[in-house]
Design an enzyme around this catalytic site. Structure first.
Site, PDB file in Angstrom:
ATOM      1  N   CYS A 237       0.858  -1.183   0.000  1.00  0.00           N
ATOM      2  CA  CYS A 237       0.000   0.000   0.000  1.00  0.00           C
ATOM      3  C   CYS A 237       0.895   1.233   0.000  1.00  0.00           C
ATOM      4  O   CYS A 237       2.040   1.185   0.417  1.00  0.00           O
ATOM      5  CB  CYS A 237      -0.947   0.003   1.200  1.00  0.00           C
TER       6      CYS A 237
ATOM      7  N   GLU B  16      -7.341   8.573   4.950  1.00  0.00           N
ATOM      8  CA  GLU B  16      -7.141   8.223   3.561  1.00  0.00           C
ATOM      9  C   GLU B  16      -8.436   7.926   2.816  1.00  0.00           C
ATOM     10  O   GLU B  16      -9.370   7.351   3.383  1.00  0.00           O
ATOM     11  CB  GLU B  16      -6.235   6.986   3.448  1.00  0.00           C
TER      12      GLU B  16
END
Length: 172
Positions: free
Chosen positions: A63, A110
């Site tokens: 990620c 996020e």
């Protein structure tokens, strides 16, 4: 200096910020999480203990954040190569927003794009990113997420169940 993309809740770009500053101030930014599944098993990594947050926790294959001016899929493939020494086809399966407070001056906030790929072959672990990788059966993982959630990153706990479901649907 790596600038990452600040977004609104519709994932529209509203500016840019240096990565450390964005996480210190808890600003909403674009991110992605890549999950790799093959033959009923998921590739997971144990984050390097020295990472600025979530060190030593298990999470998805890789990620990160696209950089200013970088297309999302280009960033996904870049990080697969940098973190695992692999590349494979991926497809975006869903997106979600989350916010985790790690300290008074450290946040993850996020808009996370979740990608799913299928890969079989060697993996070259980048030890700056992760201390360990392993393939885990999907059923075993589902059970462990319930029994021992403290072993996993906050975003992985949110996304893993939906990814497992999508992977199982693909195998049908």
């Amino acid at each position: 200096m790596d600038e990452i993309i600040l977004v609104n809740t519709d994932d529209e770009e509203i500016g840019y910020g240096e990565k450390a500053y964005v996480h210190e101030k808890g600003l909403l930014h674009r991110a992605f999480s890549v999950f790799i599944v093959n033959n009923g098993k998921m590739l997971i990594q144990k984050r390097n203990a020295n990472k600025y947050h979530s060190g030593g926790l298990w999470t998805n294959a890789c990620c990160s954040h696209p950089r200013k001016g970088e297309a999302l899929t280009d960033a996904v493939h870049r990080r697969l190569r940098e973190e695992l020494g692999i590349d494979c086809e991926v497809e975006e399966v869903f997106e979600f927003m989350y916010r985790t407070v790690f300290a008074d001056d450290l946040y993850e906030y996020e808009f996370d794009h979740v990608f799913l790929g299928d890969y079989e072959g060697p993996v070259e672990l980048n030890e700056d990113e992760a201390s360990e990788i392993r393939w885990v059966g999907l059923q075993e993982l589902k059970e462990d997420l319930v029994r021992r959630p403290e072993r996993y990153t906050s975003w992985f706990l949110i996304a893993a169940h939906k990814v497992i479901k999508a992977a199982e649907e693909k195998d049908k």
